[in-house]
Design a protein around this motif. Structure first.
Motif, PDB file in Angstrom:
ATOM      1  N   ILE A 152      35.435  51.612  34.999  1.00  0.00           N
ATOM      2  CA  ILE A 152      34.951  52.543  33.649  1.00  0.00           C
ATOM      3  C   ILE A 152      34.143  51.422  33.000  1.00  0.00           C
ATOM      4  CG2 ILE A 152      35.467  53.457  31.627  1.00  0.00           C
ATOM      5  CD1 ILE A 152      38.046  54.293  32.792  1.00  0.00           C
ATOM      6  N   PHE A 153      34.595  50.359  32.744  1.00  0.00           N
ATOM      7  CA  PHE A 153      34.000  49.245  31.803  1.00  0.00           C
ATOM      8  C   PHE A 153      33.038  48.587  32.635  1.00  0.00           C
ATOM      9  CE2 PHE A 153      37.399  50.725  29.322  1.00  0.00           C
ATOM     10  CZ  PHE A 153      36.908  50.993  28.179  1.00  0.00           C
ATOM     11  N   GLY A 154      33.222  48.203  34.100  1.00  0.00           N
ATOM     12  CA  GLY A 154      32.408  47.276  34.621  1.00  0.00           C
ATOM     13  C   GLY A 154      33.097  45.879  34.774  1.00  0.00           C
ATOM     14  N   MET A 155      32.444  45.345  35.882  1.00  0.00           N
ATOM     15  CA  MET A 155      33.354  43.886  36.042  1.00  0.00           C
ATOM     16  C   MET A 155      32.715  42.957  35.193  1.00  0.00           C
ATOM     17  SD  MET A 155      35.188  43.979  38.992  1.00  0.00           S
ATOM     18  CE  MET A 155      35.052  42.257  39.762  1.00  0.00           C
ATOM     19  N   HIS A 156      31.817  43.158  34.566  1.00  0.00           N
ATOM     20  CA  HIS A 156      31.366  42.097  33.495  1.00  0.00           C
ATOM     21  C   HIS A 156      32.359  42.148  32.199  1.00  0.00           C
ATOM     22  CE1 HIS A 156      29.286  45.975  32.460  1.00  0.00           C
ATOM     23  NE2 HIS A 156      29.092  45.247  31.328  1.00  0.00           N
ATOM     24  N   ASN A 157      32.986  43.126  32.359  1.00  0.00           N
ATOM     25  CA  ASN A 157      33.920  43.346  31.226  1.00  0.00           C
ATOM     26  C   ASN A 157      35.566  43.150  31.522  1.00  0.00           C
ATOM     27  OD1 ASN A 157      32.444  44.115  28.492  1.00  0.00           O
ATOM     28  ND2 ASN A 157      31.862  45.653  29.687  1.00  0.00           N
ATOM     29  N   LEU A 158      35.540  42.338  32.457  1.00  0.00           N
ATOM     30  CA  LEU A 158      37.005  42.273  33.231  1.00  0.00           C
ATOM     31  C   LEU A 158      37.858  41.660  32.131  1.00  0.00           C
ATOM     32  CD1 LEU A 158      38.818  42.282  35.353  1.00  0.00           C
ATOM     33  CD2 LEU A 158      38.096  39.980  36.277  1.00  0.00           C
ATOM     34  N   GLU A 159      37.628  40.670  31.180  1.00  0.00           N
ATOM     35  CA  GLU A 159      38.519  40.182  30.485  1.00  0.00           C
ATOM     36  C   GLU A 159      39.002  40.923  29.469  1.00  0.00           C
ATOM     37  OE1 GLU A 159      36.994  36.238  28.902  1.00  0.00           O
ATOM     38  OE2 GLU A 159      36.973  35.346  30.644  1.00  0.00           O
ATOM     39  N   MET A 160      37.929  41.904  28.891  1.00  0.00           N
ATOM     40  CA  MET A 160      38.228  42.917  27.942  1.00  0.00           C
ATOM     41  C   MET A 160      39.375  43.865  28.510  1.00  0.00           C
ATOM     42  SD  MET A 160      37.652  46.205  27.045  1.00  0.00           S
ATOM     43  CE  MET A 160      36.263  46.701  27.669  1.00  0.00           C
ATOM     44  N   VAL A 161      39.172  44.174  29.987  1.00  0.00           N
ATOM     45  CA  VAL A 161      39.979  45.006  30.464  1.00  0.00           C
ATOM     46  C   VAL A 161      41.396  44.658  30.571  1.00  0.00           C
ATOM     47  CG1 VAL A 161      40.577  46.098  32.744  1.00  0.00           C
ATOM     48  CG2 VAL A 161      38.333  46.322  31.612  1.00  0.00           C
ATOM     49  N   GLU A 162      41.478  43.307  30.889  1.00  0.00           N
ATOM     50  CA  GLU A 162      42.631  42.516  31.065  1.00  0.00           C
ATOM     51  C   GLU A 162      43.500  42.700  29.828  1.00  0.00           C
ATOM     52  OE1 GLU A 162      42.110  39.480  34.724  1.00  0.00           O
ATOM     53  OE2 GLU A 162      41.634  38.893  32.689  1.00  0.00           O
ATOM     54  N   ASP A 199      26.833  41.025  36.995  1.00  0.00           N
ATOM     55  CA  ASP A 199      27.272  42.318  36.969  1.00  0.00           C
ATOM     56  C   ASP A 199      27.559  42.957  38.286  1.00  0.00           C
ATOM     57  OD1 ASP A 199      27.807  44.763  35.571  1.00  0.00           O
ATOM     58  OD2 ASP A 199      25.622  45.354  35.582  1.00  0.00           O
ATOM     59  N   ILE A 200      28.739  42.471  38.744  1.00  0.00           N
ATOM     60  CA  ILE A 200      28.940  42.762  40.245  1.00  0.00           C
ATOM     61  C   ILE A 200      29.276  44.237  40.368  1.00  0.00           C
ATOM     62  CG2 ILE A 200      30.292  42.397  42.013  1.00  0.00           C
ATOM     63  CD1 ILE A 200      28.070  40.361  41.651  1.00  0.00           C
ATOM     64  N   ALA A 201      28.844  45.037  41.236  1.00  0.00           N
ATOM     65  CA  ALA A 201      29.228  46.460  41.437  1.00  0.00           C
ATOM     66  C   ALA A 201      30.565  46.492  41.818  1.00  0.00           C
ATOM     67  CB  ALA A 201      28.180  47.202  42.169  1.00  0.00           C
ATOM     68  N   LEU A 202      31.329  47.720  41.417  1.00  0.00           N
ATOM     69  CA  LEU A 202      32.735  47.668  41.806  1.00  0.00           C
ATOM     70  C   LEU A 202      32.903  48.677  43.041  1.00  0.00           C
ATOM     71  CD1 LEU A 202      35.485  46.612  40.899  1.00  0.00           C
ATOM     72  CD2 LEU A 202      35.822  48.763  39.850  1.00  0.00           C
ATOM     73  N   GLU A 203      32.325  48.167  44.447  1.00  0.00           N
ATOM     74  CA  GLU A 203      32.144  49.051  45.391  1.00  0.00           C
ATOM     75  C   GLU A 203      32.641  48.570  46.929  1.00  0.00           C
ATOM     76  OE1 GLU A 203      27.980  49.180  45.464  1.00  0.00           O
ATOM     77  OE2 GLU A 203      27.373  47.485  46.430  1.00  0.00           O
ATOM     78  N   ILE A 204      32.755  49.246  47.821  1.00  0.00           N
ATOM     79  CA  ILE A 204      33.214  48.941  49.110  1.00  0.00           C
ATOM     80  C   ILE A 204      31.897  48.815  49.788  1.00  0.00           C
ATOM     81  CG2 ILE A 204      34.701  49.438  51.081  1.00  0.00           C
ATOM     82  CD1 ILE A 204      36.398  51.392  49.100  1.00  0.00           C
ATOM     83  N   PRO A 205      31.749  47.612  50.362  1.00  0.00           N
ATOM     84  CA  PRO A 205      30.501  47.453  51.194  1.00  0.00           C
ATOM     85  C   PRO A 205      30.555  48.242  52.467  1.00  0.00           C
ATOM     86  CG  PRO A 205      32.147  45.486  51.439  1.00  0.00           C
ATOM     87  CD  PRO A 205      32.671  46.464  50.417  1.00  0.00           C
ATOM     88  N   SER A 206      29.333  48.205  53.054  1.00  0.00           N
ATOM     89  CA  SER A 206      29.361  49.039  54.409  1.00  0.00           C
ATOM     90  C   SER A 206      28.452  48.129  55.312  1.00  0.00           C
ATOM     91  CB  SER A 206      28.541  50.306  54.131  1.00  0.00           C
ATOM     92  OG  SER A 206      27.447  50.010  53.636  1.00  0.00           O
ATOM     93  N   GLY A 207      28.522  48.505  56.849  1.00  0.00           N
ATOM     94  CA  GLY A 207      27.485  47.743  57.556  1.00  0.00           C
ATOM     95  C   GLY A 207      28.254  46.369  57.962  1.00  0.00           C
ATOM     96  N   ARG A 208      27.303  45.524  58.209  1.00  0.00           N
ATOM     97  CA  ARG A 208      27.612  44.211  58.576  1.00  0.00           C
ATOM     98  C   ARG A 208      28.488  43.274  57.390  1.00  0.00           C
ATOM     99  NH1 ARG A 208      22.602  41.830  62.161  1.00  0.00           N
ATOM    100  NH2 ARG A 208      22.901  43.248  63.871  1.00  0.00           N
ATOM    101  N   ALA A 209      28.115  44.070  56.232  1.00  0.00           N
ATOM    102  CA  ALA A 209      28.561  43.148  55.127  1.00  0.00           C
ATOM    103  C   ALA A 209      30.328  43.218  55.150  1.00  0.00           C
ATOM    104  CB  ALA A 209      28.053  43.521  53.732  1.00  0.00           C
ATOM    105  N   VAL A 210      30.711  44.478  55.662  1.00  0.00           N
ATOM    106  CA  VAL A 210      32.260  44.612  55.344  1.00  0.00           C
ATOM    107  C   VAL A 210      33.115  43.616  56.084  1.00  0.00           C
ATOM    108  CG1 VAL A 210      32.299  46.330  57.233  1.00  0.00           C
ATOM    109  CG2 VAL A 210      33.909  46.541  55.281  1.00  0.00           C
ATOM    110  N   ASN A 211      32.505  43.202  57.437  1.00  0.00           N
ATOM    111  CA  ASN A 211      33.369  42.246  58.334  1.00  0.00           C
ATOM    112  C   ASN A 211      33.675  40.851  57.631  1.00  0.00           C
ATOM    113  OD1 ASN A 211      33.240  44.527  60.140  1.00  0.00           O
ATOM    114  ND2 ASN A 211      31.353  43.665  61.109  1.00  0.00           N
ATOM    115  N   ALA A 212      32.724  40.189  57.011  1.00  0.00           N
ATOM    116  CA  ALA A 212      33.116  39.081  56.189  1.00  0.00           C
ATOM    117  C   ALA A 212      33.761  39.186  55.008  1.00  0.00           C
ATOM    118  CB  ALA A 212      31.710  38.505  56.119  1.00  0.00           C
ATOM    119  N   ARG A 213      33.731  40.329  54.266  1.00  0.00           N
ATOM    120  CA  ARG A 213      34.620  40.743  53.210  1.00  0.00           C
ATOM    121  C   ARG A 213      35.919  40.934  53.558  1.00  0.00           C
ATOM    122  NH1 ARG A 213      32.384  42.764  47.961  1.00  0.00           N
ATOM    123  NH2 ARG A 213      30.316  42.618  48.906  1.00  0.00           N
TER     124      ARG A 213
END
Length: 417
Positions: free
Chosen positions: A20-30, A166-180
């Motif tokens: 809801i608030f975004g990764m940049h507000n992680l500390e506030m969420v915690e 401001d990292i997006a909260l998403e599940i990667p796709s394609g080749r990027a997912v393997n390394a992750r």
């Protein structure tokens, strides 16, 4: 009860609120999540615990989130669509964001975000263990074999990166997912291991942590992104280890070594799930460390007794594992298998050949414990006592201290006899 719920629910709450608030507000969420649990501790001390404590916590966190959003004049700090939808929710329902489906999806998104490739691997691990599974700093330090100060620095670096980019909260796709996925597997593996050999001095096995690791791994396996052989192999490994929980400790929480465990107490249903997922992991040509470690665990479950374990096959499996995972713990376990094949002198040499063994002996009790036991088998009582005493001093587990202390006492009895 609040501690138990924090382990199970805090990661879910952080994941949903961060979406809801975004990764940049992680500390506030915690902070919001921490506040909800603080209110629970205060309220439940004097009032009855609600019928649905998890729902109560979610509701408190949700209402607090609404308060924060309403006080903001600029919704650009958050996701416009999500913030607007949150405000439309009624005051008396948990709402779409806190449904089981959304919680599961949000947690997977959170795991992948914490494992962003731009973060250092050690920062990824620390951040995921902290935010997704509610690990404390001391527990993370133990799981990653480092100190608390180093973990604090890693968490600070990771959160700063998330805030600034401001990292997006998403599940990667394609080749990027393997390394992750590789780092996601590592995190789940470490999470389970922390529960299997707990840091807590009075609790050898923390079933809640193991259950959380298994839940997240199952969650990953059910998603199209994680529905692949390595995920099933890791899940299989967890099932095999969890099947032996009831036989690992006695009524006084003392350790029962594998050779003395009552195999009738092993959970056959969990072991069968282990075989099922191991077979499912064989689809395709991929061979990972999780396939090999699961195969090793399966050998223990297949054997009717410790003596009838297929040790030659175990050695071959460890040889393969060492080729792709050349780490001190793997080398140590291979040395133990050598000792079971009546090659104790070779086993001792293998331990001394482990990289940075002097440092490991001074910081990680398990290396001294194994070395002391090997010297005891060899009949070298002086070295056995020396390394067992070192292991006794290093471990924080009361169960481990008692086990090692009993071995030291047995050496003294041998001298008197």
């Amino acid at each position: 009860m609040v501690d138990h719920l924090f382990r199970h629910e805090s990661g879910k709450m952080v994941a949903v609120l961060t979406r809801i608030f975004g990764m940049h507000n992680l500390e506030m969420v915690e902070d919001v999540v921490q506040e909800a649990f603080l209110r629970a501790a205060q309220s439940w001390t004097f009032n009855e615990v609600p019928d649905n404590p998890s729902g109560w916590l979610m509701q408190v966190a949700r209402n607090r989130a609404i308060d924060i959003v309403r006080r903001q004049n600029q919704f650009m700090q958050y996701s416009k669509e999500l913030a607007h939808q949150l405000l439309q929710e009624t005051e008396n329902t948990v709402g779409q964001f806190f449904s089981d489906t959304e919680i599961a999806d949000s947690q997977l998104r959170m795991i992948f975000a914490c494992c962003h490739p731009s973060l250092k691997e050690e920062d990824q691990l620390a951040l995921t263990l902290k935010t997704v599974s509610g690990f404390g700093v001391a527990e993370i330090a133990h799981a990653l074999m480092t100190n608390e100060a180093a973990i604090q620095k890693r968490l600070y670096r990771a959160k700063q990166f998330l805030k600034e980019n401001d990292i997006a909260l998403e599940i990667p796709s394609g080749r990027a997912v393997n390394a992750r996925l590789d780092i996601v597997y590592t995190v789940l593996y470490l999470l389970f291991n922390e529960g299997y050999n707990s840091l807590k001095s009075d609790e050898l096995i923390r079933r809640d942590i193991c259950a959380e690791a298994m839940r997240l791994c199952l969650l990953l396996s059910q998603h199209r992104t994680g529905n692949r052989p390595a995920t099933f192999a890791l899940l299989s490994l967890m099932c095999f280890h969890a099947s032996r929980f009831e036989s690992r400790t006695d009524e006084n929480n003392g350790i029962i070594l594998l050779q003395y465990q009552d195999r009738n107490k092993w959970d056959k249903e969990l072991a069968n799930k282990g075989y099922f997922f191991l077979e499912k992991s064989s689809e395709g040509n991929e061979l990972t460390i999780y396939h090999l470690e699961s195969a090793i665990a399966a050998e223990h479950c297949l054997a009717e007794s410790f003596e009838t374990t297929n040790w030659p096959r175990m050695l071959k499996l460890y040889d393969l594992l060492l080729e792709i995972k050349n780490t001190p713990p793997v080398a140590l376990n291979r040395a133990i298998v050598l000792a079971q094949l009546q090659q104790v002198p070779s086993a001792i040499r293998e331990v001394w050949n482990i990289g940075h063994i002097d440092q490991l002996l001074s910081t990680q009790y398990i290396f001294s414990a194994v070395l002391g036991d090997l010297y005891l088998r060899l009949g070298d009582e002086n070295n056995a006592r020396k390394y067992l005493q070192n292991a006794h001093d290093l471990t924080t587990s009361l169960a481990e201290k008692k086990l090692i202390g009993d071995k030291i006492d047995s050496i003294a009895k041998l001298k008197w006899n």
